[in-house]
Every structure is written in structure tokens, then in C-alpha cells.
Scaffold this motif. Structure first.
Motif, mmCIF file in Angstrom:
data_model
loop_
_atom_site.group_PDB
_atom_site.id
_atom_site.type_symbol
_atom_site.label_atom_id
_atom_site.label_comp_id
_atom_site.label_asym_id
_atom_site.label_seq_id
_atom_site.Cartn_x
_atom_site.Cartn_y
_atom_site.Cartn_z
ATOM 1 N N THR A 1 -2.478 3.707 -6.552
ATOM 2 C CA THR A 1 -2.302 3.324 -8.091
ATOM 3 C C THR A 1 -2.353 4.813 -8.605
ATOM 4 O O THR A 1 -2.726 6.076 -7.924
ATOM 5 C CB THR A 1 -3.651 2.629 -8.317
ATOM 6 N N THR B 1 -4.278 0.042 -3.717
ATOM 7 C CA THR B 1 -4.498 -1.294 -4.469
ATOM 8 C C THR B 1 -4.682 -2.345 -3.262
ATOM 9 O O THR B 1 -4.058 -2.420 -2.488
ATOM 10 C CB THR B 1 -3.058 -1.780 -4.917
ATOM 11 N N GLU C 1 0.873 -14.302 -0.136
ATOM 12 C CA GLU C 1 1.248 -13.004 -0.964
ATOM 13 C C GLU C 1 2.286 -13.224 -1.699
ATOM 14 O O GLU C 1 2.442 -12.929 -2.964
ATOM 15 C CB GLU C 1 1.395 -11.970 0.051
ATOM 16 N N ARG D 1 2.135 -13.243 -5.643
ATOM 17 C CA ARG D 1 3.000 -12.011 -6.580
ATOM 18 C C ARG D 1 3.846 -12.786 -7.392
ATOM 19 O O ARG D 1 4.523 -11.991 -8.209
ATOM 20 C CB ARG D 1 3.505 -11.234 -5.526
ATOM 21 N N ARG E 1 3.108 -0.824 0.807
ATOM 22 C CA ARG E 1 2.032 -1.044 -0.079
ATOM 23 C C ARG E 1 0.942 -0.158 0.176
ATOM 24 O O ARG E 1 0.012 0.419 -0.594
ATOM 25 C CB ARG E 1 1.675 -2.480 -0.386
#
Length: 219
Positions: free
Chosen positions: A119, A125, A160, A164, A114
Motif C-alpha cells: 500500500t 494489504t 476471496e 473482491r 498481492r
């Protein structure tokens, strides 16, 4: 949906990574050797590659060299048991964006993935939200409304997963695999222990027990 190419000749590892990334919302393709992985990388479009170093035939360093030689700037995370400093230097100087040693935990891998993805406007992000919860991926801090909460690394990874997948039931086996890694003990009660820790920090009403199935973050 970001697309990840996984290149690893160990089915247990590639299957673990593939399953975890799909559950986290990524599209994936798996190649079981360097030759097939390089072909896919050059003929299809992916946002990132997770590349094993130790493979028979075309190894990860060679795949990386040919990939960069073709002009591709796709982010590459090397995944390997070879963690000597010279191997790390070889990988990074050869064009790798990151390097993770085996054995690894899935939360570390997905955090690094990630971090490398961007983005559409090019900015990282940095936070994810569900209800009154906000998780800052940069500072690794959890906010409940206006209240900031410090988390251990494992509590952060668990939070997380819940955020998510807010509203979805997550089994103990899913949480154990994603947060504690592929060498987990299926008979362990560590998930229940850490859910208890997280509940104390979040406050009542956030994490629900779904009898016989697992846990769910209420939204």
C-alpha cells in the motif's frame, strides 16, 4: 490501480494470467518474448513483473539480470516449468522476488502478487471486506461478523473471489478458471460443490444463485 507486466511466450498461459489479473482489478501489459518484455520494463512503469524463464532468445534469467543491472528494483515473480532446486537458487540469487512452478493455480499466483505489492504507506494489504465478511490474507482466515471460520485453501480462494467481486455475478466458468487454474475441466461440477461448502460456513443469505448465470455475493 497496480500495473502488472506479463512476459511469457505461451499465448495460452499469458492470456490466462492477463484475463485473471484484469478481472481481479489490475492493469496489465503482455510481452510475448524476453526482448520486448525487457524493453517495456525499462521504458514504462509497472508495479510488478510476472516473468517466464523458458523463452527463446532472451530467457527469463537474462531478462532478470539485465533488469537488475539497470538498477530496477521492480518486484519480479518467475513463472516456469523448471523447478529444480538449482534453477530456483539461480532465479532468487539473480534478483527474483518469488518463483512459481508450472502448472500453477491462479489463486496461488495472485496471492503471491498481492504479497509483493504494498500500500502507499508501505504496509502490506492484509484483509479485504464485503458487508459483514472480512478475509484476512495473512492468517487466511474468514470472519463473519465476530465469528472466525477456518477455510481450506480452495474455499479461501473461492471466498476471496466473491469478496473482491461483491455484488457482481460470477459465472461457473469464471470461478473455475480463477480458482482451479488454466487446466480446469469445463464440464466439472466442482464449483457448485465448493459453493455449497462455503455457504454452509458463511450461513444463509450470503451467496445467491443467479439462475442461468452463476453466483453472486450479496452486499
Amino acid at each position: 490501480m497496480p500495473s502488472i507486466l506479463i512476459v511469457d511466450d505461451e499465448p495460452r498461459i499469458s492470456g490466462f494470467v492477463d484475463k485473471g489479473l484484469r478481472a481481479a482489478g489490475f492493469a496489465t501489459r503482455v510481452a510475448s518474448n524476453g526482448t520486448d518484455g525487457l524493453h517495456l520494463a525499462l521504458t514504462d512503469e509497472f508495479d510488478l513483473m510476472v516473468l517466464d524463464v523458458n523463452m527463446p532468445g532472451l530467457d527469463g534469467f537474462e531478462v532478470l539480470e539485465r533488469l537488475r543491472g539497470s538498477g530496477s528494483r521492480m518486484p519480479v515473480i518467475l513463472l516456469t516449468a523448471r523447478t529444480e532446486i538449482q534453477d530456483t537458487i539461480t532465479g532468487l540469487e539473480g534478483g527474483a522476488d518469488d518463483y512459481i512452478g508450472k502448472p500453477f493455480h491462479f489463486d496461488e499466483l495472485i496471492a503471491r502478487i498481492r504479497l509483493r505489492l504494498r500500500t502507499e504507506d508501505g504496509a502490506p494489504t492484509t484483509d479485504i471486506r464485503a458487508g459483514d465478511l472480512r478475509l484476512d490474507l495473512r492468517t487466511r482466515q474468514l470472519h463473519v461478523g465476530d465469528r472466525a471460520i477456518e477455510l481450506s485453501s480452495r474455499e479461501f480462494a473461492l471466498a476471496e473471489e466473491f469478496i473482491r467481486n461483491a455484488g457482481q455475478v460470477l459465472s461457473r466458468e469464471q470461478l473455475l478458471s480463477r480458482v482451479w487454474g488454466y487446466d480446469f475441466d469445463p464440464g466439472s461440477n466442482i464449483v457448485d460443490v465448493y459453493v455449497g461448502y462455503l455457504r454452509q460456513k458463511l450461513g444463509k443469505g450470503h451467496i445467491e444463485t443467479v439462475r442461468g448465470m452463476g453466483y453472486r455475493l450479496a452486499v
